[in-house]
Design a protein around this motif. Structure first.
Motif, PDB file in Angstrom:
ATOM      1  N   LEU A  93       0.805  -1.216   0.000  1.00 20.61           N
ATOM      2  CA  LEU A  93       0.000   0.000   0.000  1.00 20.61           C
ATOM      3  C   LEU A  93       0.836   1.262   0.000  1.00 20.61           C
ATOM      4  O   LEU A  93       0.400   2.329   0.439  1.00 20.61           O
ATOM      5  CB  LEU A  93      -0.967   0.008   1.208  1.00 20.61           C
ATOM      6  N   GLY A  94       2.093   1.138  -0.487  1.00 22.34           N
ATOM      7  CA  GLY A  94       2.977   2.284  -0.549  1.00 22.34           C
ATOM      8  C   GLY A  94       3.514   2.720   0.794  1.00 22.34           C
ATOM      9  O   GLY A  94       4.078   3.806   0.922  1.00 22.34           O
ATOM     10  N   LEU A  95       3.341   1.870   1.813  1.00 26.10           N
ATOM     11  CA  LEU A  95       3.765   2.205   3.172  1.00 26.10           C
ATOM     12  C   LEU A  95       4.520   1.033   3.777  1.00 26.10           C
ATOM     13  O   LEU A  95       4.607  -0.048   3.198  1.00 26.10           O
ATOM     14  CB  LEU A  95       2.551   2.530   4.053  1.00 26.10           C
ATOM     15  N   VAL A  96       5.027   1.253   4.970  1.00 30.71           N
ATOM     16  CA  VAL A  96       5.646   0.171   5.731  1.00 30.71           C
ATOM     17  C   VAL A  96       4.527  -0.569   6.467  1.00 30.71           C
ATOM     18  O   VAL A  96       3.735   0.042   7.182  1.00 30.71           O
ATOM     19  CB  VAL A  96       6.672   0.726   6.747  1.00 30.71           C
ATOM     20  N   ARG A  97       4.414  -1.882   6.257  1.00 31.84           N
ATOM     21  CA  ARG A  97       3.397  -2.681   6.942  1.00 31.84           C
ATOM     22  C   ARG A  97       3.992  -3.189   8.249  1.00 31.84           C
ATOM     23  O   ARG A  97       4.857  -4.068   8.270  1.00 31.84           O
ATOM     24  CB  ARG A  97       2.944  -3.861   6.072  1.00 31.84           C
ATOM     25  N   VAL A  98       3.509  -2.647   9.358  1.00 28.78           N
ATOM     26  CA  VAL A  98       4.031  -2.998  10.675  1.00 28.78           C
ATOM     27  C   VAL A  98       3.153  -4.072  11.292  1.00 28.78           C
ATOM     28  O   VAL A  98       1.968  -4.195  10.963  1.00 28.78           O
ATOM     29  CB  VAL A  98       4.089  -1.761  11.591  1.00 28.78           C
ATOM     30  N   PRO A  99       3.718  -4.910  12.185  1.00 30.06           N
ATOM     31  CA  PRO A  99       2.915  -5.970  12.820  1.00 30.06           C
ATOM     32  C   PRO A  99       1.726  -5.380  13.568  1.00 30.06           C
ATOM     33  O   PRO A  99       1.834  -4.352  14.228  1.00 30.06           O
ATOM     34  CB  PRO A  99       3.903  -6.646  13.769  1.00 30.06           C
ATOM     35  N   GLY A 100       0.594  -6.056  13.473  1.00 34.12           N
ATOM     36  CA  GLY A 100      -0.599  -5.605  14.176  1.00 34.12           C
ATOM     37  C   GLY A 100      -1.814  -5.670  13.268  1.00 34.12           C
ATOM     38  O   GLY A 100      -1.724  -5.957  12.074  1.00 34.12           O
TER      39      GLY A 100
END
Length: 779
Positions: free
Chosen positions: A542-549
């Motif tokens: 999604l053009g972003l950093v996917r962080v855990p959660g």
């Protein structure tokens, strides 16, 4: 930002086709739900017990009317006995036509799966015709167990009326305003019933102590009212077992007293059962017509027969009314008329004067207890009305507390409770006498009855499919009784009748402005939702950093990606590894069974880790605490993933039997302790080929090797933390808007949003897990 266009013409292209496939409505997911509702059959013993219990909840208001009716009919001198007989005849036939014939045998049948009241009628109409102002319903909702509706022949009268109602927005608004106005008057009942019931009951003190000033009676009434409202937070469940015996004892008391007084004072009043005395009464002139306002008080509390239907079957209320309530009321009114015919100067507190002196104080205690019970029932009904209005977006968000673990319908709203108490005390202390309060009370009651009559017309045509002649007969007979009463109470507007109109006008403005703002917010969400092509263009990250959660994005949309999401990802550098778009919506049904509450589907390819969950509620349901809601939602999500995987292996077609699906659900449930089953209705799109016009090509990421891998991934996301993302949408009127619109939106609606509860409080979201995203738009 790219948005979805509604006028793309015929050449929509491959991207439009992909978006349609990736974000379909959940027809197949909801298709497994069948309409299984059946009218319950109660054993005779249980039905009699329920009939006895209904006395304490449904009939308290109607039963305490004899305390104040005759004084309001004859506030001045009585000319002769025939005048009393004429008034009694009107009371007898009013009780017969309105409570007995209209409500007990006709209106009670128009219940919404056992639920009564104005909103129950409205929900029935919304299911049979598309008149709901907020268009958030979908055909999948019609598969609910509690969603019952009729189908019509295209040439039938019902089909033509349905088309006529749906044909213009103005007609939908008229029905909504009619419902809201009736609701406002019912809330007015919640203010006026405790005032007049308690004040009339405590007035018996002046019979025993003639020298007592009226101010003392008012003070005693105010103290009782303060105690009554202060005890509301305990709920009625702890003391409801006392209600039925108290009211039953009251009915036996007034019935026996009435029979004794007929025998003791004047048997000639029995001539009132001859309707010719109604005609003779009206021949007396304008004074008889003016007294209709007092006569109408004999049927106050009738609307409670329908509004308080929640916990009792129709047969129980019919048995209680025909065997106990109706006979005892006829005996009491006839006996009281016999006493007044002999003692024409003792009309005020005539009930207490007609009592034998040795039972005066016990009767005073029972009367006061019955008045408190009737007030309690009306107050509880007011809470339910507010809850129903809140569920359909017609009332600002207020705190709702369930006071009983056994009965979900027993609720308490502290905000509404204290407002009711202040207004009730103001009415009691401000007027200080029964007459003016009775005028106000009569105005509220007759308007609620008229609203019910008008709503019953489309109900009989659309829901019952009655012959038009029966509808005309019902309408003419109802209006023939109610219109004269309305004209009578309108003549007393300056004598207290203005009070419920002012209350209703203020509440109506609040409800309509809130509903208008809610509608505009929904329209903004619909018109500005994000294109699926734009989402796919961002790629799996999604053009972003996917962080855990796991992120739960709350939206009012049941399809499409809300504008709040694009606002969120364009202003923050990271997003959760799993996103669930949660739509909490209320349907025009009284409840949604827990096993049918959640619909889950996937948005886009698996590698995007995006899901949609629609949580459906009825107007009697309550949004559970956050932990329960999260647990049910996550259980539905896991089971959906398992079923999706098995369906891909089981068949390539969406067509298979309900029995096959039940076997799949059973198999999945044996692997995990889950009770909420869902399935996706689409076949995941593997590739998007480049078109001849040079459109982009996107290959789907291989994703997880097994369903166990995805389940483990989702569990890890939940363990990493769940964040609730709520949109804080603020609406403003455009500069070119009219003066009234600017006042309604920029001031009144803004003020209501400021003082009402936040969405996070309504959803029970813990503050440490809350993320608010603000946005402003102009209407």
């Amino acid at each position: 930002m790219e948005t979805v266009s509604t006028n793309e013409g015929s050449g929509k292209g491959a991207m439009w086709e992909l978006e349609r496939n990736l974000d379909q409505p959940m027809d197949a997911e909801a298709g497994r739900l069948r309409n299984m509702y059946r009218e319950k059959a109660y054993p005779t013993i249980l039905l009699l017990r329920l009939a006895f219990q209904s006395l304490g909840v449904v009939f308290g208001d109607l039963g305490t009317s004899p305390l104040y009716v005759f004084y309001n009919i004859f506030p001045h001198d009585i000319e002769d006995t025939e005048q009393v007989i004429g008034a009694l005849s009107l009371i007898i036939y009013s009780l017969t036509l309105i409570p007995l014939v209209k409500y007990v045998f006709i209106v009670l049948r128009a219940n919404d799966n056992g639920q009564g009241g104005t909103f129950a009628l409205y929900s029935l109409l919304c299911r049979h015709a598309k008149i709901n102002i907020i268009p958030n319903q979908h055909r999948t909702d019609e598969d609910l167990t509690t969603y019952s509706r009729q189908t019509y022949d295209e040439k039938s009268l019902a089909a033509k009326i349905k088309i006529w109602l749906e044909g213009h927005q103005f007609r939908k608004n008229v029905i909504l305003i009619l419902v809201l106005f009736g609701t406002c008057m019912a809330v007015g009942d919640g203010i006026l019933t405790p005032a007049i019931s308690v004040l009339s009951a405590t007035g018996g003190i002046q019979v025993e102590i003639p020298g007592m000033r009226n101010d003392v009676v008012v003070i005693v009434s105010v103290v009782i009212l303060i105690g009554l409202f202060s005890m509301q937070h305990y709920g009625t469940d702890k003391v409801s077992w006392l209600f039925a015996p108290i009211v039953f004892l009251w009915f036996i008391l007034i019935g026996v007293l009435g029979a004794v007084n007929i025998y003791k004072y004047d048997k000639s009043v029995l001539k009132a059962f001859n309707p010719i005395y109604v005609y003779r009464y009206f021949k007396r002139g304008k004074t008889s017509w003016a007294s209709l306002g007092g006569i109408m008080l004999s049927i106050t509390g009738t609307e409670a027969l329908f509004a308080d239907l929640s916990f009792f079957p129709v047969q129980a209320i019919q048995i209680a009314f025909t065997t106990v309530v109706f006979p005892c009321l006829l005996l009491q009114y006839t006996g009281q008329a016999a006493y007044i015919a002999t003692n024409k100067t003792k009309v005020i507190h005539s009930f207490y004067y007609s009592l034998p002196e040795r039972i005066l104080w016990p009767a005073f205690v029972i009367a006061t207890a019955a008045a408190i019970v009737s007030s309690q029932a009306t107050i509880s009904a007011t809470y339910s009305i507010i809850k129903q209005a809140l569920a359909v977006g017609c009332f600002p968000r207020v705190k709702i507390i369930h006071t009983s673990k056994k009965y979900l319908g027993q609720i308490y709203s502290p905000d509404i409770n204290w407002i009711l108490m202040i207004l009730c005390i103001a009415v009691t202390a401000g007027f200080k006498n029964q007459s003016q309060i009775a005028n106000a009370y009569g105005t509220a009651v007759i308007i609620v009855m008229l609203v019910t009559t008008f709503l019953m017309i489309p109900i009989m045509l659309l829901v019952w499919r009655s012959h038009w002649s029966l509808v005309v007969l019902f309408t003419v007979l109802s209006l023939a009784v109610e219109i004269p009463y309305l004209t009578a109470v309108m003549q007393k507007i300056d004598q207290g009748g203005w009070v419920p109109l002012v209350f209703a006008a203020a509440i109506l403005v609040i409800m309509y402005v809130w509903h208008y703002g809610t509608l505009k917010r929904y329209e903004f969400e619909m018109h500005s939702k994000v294109s699926m092509a734009w989402i796919l263009g961002l790629g799996p990250s999604l053009g972003l950093v996917r962080v855990p959660g796991m992120g739960l994005v709350y939206t009012e949309l049941a399809s499409g990606v809300p504008h709040i999401f694009s606002h969120f990802i364009t202003n923050l550098p990271a997003i959760h590894s799993t996103l669930v778009f949660v739509c909490v919506k209320y349907l025009p049904v009284y409840t949604v069974p827990p096993d049918e509450r959640f619909l889950v589907k996937r948005i886009g390819p698996k590698s995007f880790h995006m899901f949609r969950c629609v949580a459906r509620y009825g107007y009697k349901d309550v949004h559970r605490k956050d932990d329960d809601f999260e647990k049910m939602l996550f259980g539905s999500l896991l089971l959906f993933v398992r079923l999706e995987s098995m369906m891909e292996e089981y068949t390539d077609s969406d067509e298979y039997s309900a029995r096959d699906q039940q076997e799949l659900i059973h198999e999945a449930s044996s692997d995990a302790d889950l009770s909420y089953a869902s399935r996706d209705s689409i076949v995941p799109v593997r590739t998007l080929n480049r078109g001849s016009g040079g459109q982009m090509t996107m290959a789907m990421t291989p994703g997880f090797q097994t369903v166990g891998d995805e389940v483990a991934f989702l569990n890890s996301c939940r363990d990493a933390g769940v964040v609730h993302i709520l949109g804080n949408t603020v609406i403003r009127a455009r500069r070119d808007s009219g003066f009234v619109k600017k006042i309604a939106i920029d001031y009144l609606y803004a003020f209501l949003r400021k003082i009402c509860r936040e969405n996070s409080a309504m959803f029970n979201v813990p503050h440490e897990s809350l993320l608010n995203v603000g946005q402003v738009f102009y209407v």
